[in-house]
Design a protein around this motif. Structure first.
Motif, PDB file in Angstrom:
ATOM      1  N   ILE A  89       0.821  -1.219   0.000  1.00  0.00           N
ATOM      2  CA  ILE A  89       0.000   0.000   0.000  1.00  0.00           C
ATOM      3  C   ILE A  89       0.857   1.272   0.000  1.00  0.00           C
ATOM      4  O   ILE A  89       0.549   2.237  -0.694  1.00  0.00           O
ATOM      5  N   VAL A  90       1.960   1.271   0.765  1.00  0.00           N
ATOM      6  CA  VAL A  90       2.773   2.479   0.909  1.00  0.00           C
ATOM      7  C   VAL A  90       3.417   2.872  -0.423  1.00  0.00           C
ATOM      8  O   VAL A  90       3.324   4.025  -0.848  1.00  0.00           O
ATOM      9  N   GLU A  91       4.040   1.911  -1.100  1.00  0.00           N
ATOM     10  CA  GLU A  91       4.700   2.215  -2.372  1.00  0.00           C
ATOM     11  C   GLU A  91       3.693   2.621  -3.448  1.00  0.00           C
ATOM     12  O   GLU A  91       3.941   3.547  -4.217  1.00  0.00           O
ATOM     13  N   LYS A  92       2.553   1.919  -3.489  1.00  0.00           N
ATOM     14  CA  LYS A  92       1.521   2.267  -4.476  1.00  0.00           C
ATOM     15  C   LYS A  92       0.995   3.678  -4.231  1.00  0.00           C
ATOM     16  O   LYS A  92       0.746   4.425  -5.166  1.00  0.00           O
ATOM     17  N   LYS A  98       2.629   6.199  -2.719  1.00  0.00           N
ATOM     18  CA  LYS A  98       3.673   7.155  -3.118  1.00  0.00           C
ATOM     19  C   LYS A  98       3.668   7.336  -4.633  1.00  0.00           C
ATOM     20  O   LYS A  98       3.765   8.454  -5.138  1.00  0.00           O
ATOM     21  N   ASP A  99       3.569   6.213  -5.342  1.00  0.00           N
ATOM     22  CA  ASP A  99       3.573   6.266  -6.812  1.00  0.00           C
ATOM     23  C   ASP A  99       2.406   7.078  -7.364  1.00  0.00           C
ATOM     24  O   ASP A  99       2.515   7.682  -8.431  1.00  0.00           O
ATOM     25  N   SER A 109       7.320   8.072   6.393  1.00  0.00           N
ATOM     26  CA  SER A 109       8.107   8.015   5.150  1.00  0.00           C
ATOM     27  C   SER A 109       7.301   8.617   3.993  1.00  0.00           C
ATOM     28  O   SER A 109       7.861   9.237   3.096  1.00  0.00           O
ATOM     29  N   ILE A 110       5.980   8.452   4.032  1.00  0.00           N
ATOM     30  CA  ILE A 110       5.104   9.055   3.016  1.00  0.00           C
ATOM     31  C   ILE A 110       5.129  10.578   3.156  1.00  0.00           C
ATOM     32  O   ILE A 110       5.231  11.305   2.169  1.00  0.00           O
ATOM     33  N   LEU A 132       8.760  16.161  -2.610  1.00  0.00           N
ATOM     34  CA  LEU A 132       8.219  16.401  -3.951  1.00  0.00           C
ATOM     35  C   LEU A 132       7.763  17.848  -4.169  1.00  0.00           C
ATOM     36  O   LEU A 132       7.844  18.352  -5.282  1.00  0.00           O
ATOM     37  N   VAL A 133       7.273  18.492  -3.120  1.00  0.00           N
ATOM     38  CA  VAL A 133       6.670  19.829  -3.286  1.00  0.00           C
ATOM     39  C   VAL A 133       7.618  20.846  -3.936  1.00  0.00           C
ATOM     40  O   VAL A 133       7.272  21.427  -4.964  1.00  0.00           O
ATOM     41  N   PRO A 134       8.834  21.079  -3.391  1.00  0.00           N
ATOM     42  CA  PRO A 134       9.704  22.091  -4.018  1.00  0.00           C
ATOM     43  C   PRO A 134      10.058  21.738  -5.464  1.00  0.00           C
ATOM     44  O   PRO A 134      10.163  22.623  -6.320  1.00  0.00           O
TER      45      PRO A 134
END
Length: 198
Positions: A48-51, A53-54, A104-105, A112-114
């Protein structure tokens, strides 16, 4: 076969539970109980975590003036992502997800924001990232209020992000005023909850 049917049931339950933010707390408790009784529900959680993030790399901004149907689909996907965010927060509160996974998420989104904010076409993506950050921090703040990574890494970075637009409007065209204000709301929330200043 029995395994195929069980997989269908697991996917069905998970999809319902993760797509309704309003009942996320109730669904997380329900899912937690199912995990304790059926191993099949446990396996669904592993990736679930990797999906999740993706899913932030799949956001493609859509201009409603050019393609309204695509824009409606864009809004629907974003709403589903926010529901998933809320569900994951409550899964963490129910000890189904490890708090480190959720952190970690948060770290990933903050990073990712900047990067996305340098592109003027990405303002809706930046807003989506900050909306989801806001959901996580305000929903599970109690889990991280004494966490060194959260206080010494995440919050100073969120503070820096809140100043991007002011520091260099040209370099950060994707940092909308809406995203900036949402960031400031998040910071205010943490300051009210925590006497520690960052």
């Amino acid at each position: 076969t029995r395994n195929a049917n069980m997989e269908k049931i697991v996917n069905f339950v998970f999809d319902i539970a993760s797509s309704n933010g309003f009942y996320a707390e109730l669904y997380a408790e329900f899912y937690s109980n199912l995990i304790n009784k059926f191993d099949a529900f446990k396996y669904k959680i592993t990736d679930i975590v990797e999906k999740y993030k993706d899913s932030f790399n799949d956001i493609i901004p859509v201009d409603p003036n050019k393609d309204y149907d695509a824009y409606c689909e864009f809004v629907k996907k974003n709403d589903n992502r926010k529901s998933m965010t809320t569900f994951m927060c409550y899964l963490t509160k129910c000890d189904v997800l490890c708090p480190g996974n959720l952190l970690s998420i948060v770290n990933y989104m903050v990073g990712l924001v900047p990067e996305k904010a340098t592109d003027g076409e990405m303002s809706s993506v930046v807003e989506e990232l900050i909306d989801n950050l806001f959901i996580v921090v305000t929903t599970v703040y109690e889990l991280y209020k004494n966490d060194a990574t959260f206080n010494d890494v995440v919050m100073p970075e969120i503070l820096r992000i809140s100043k991007l637009r002011k520091s260099d409007k040209e370099a950060y065209k994707g940092m909308s005023s809406r995203a900036t204000f949402k960031c400031m709301d998040l910071i205010d929330f943490v300051k009210k909850k925590n006497v520690r200043r960052f």
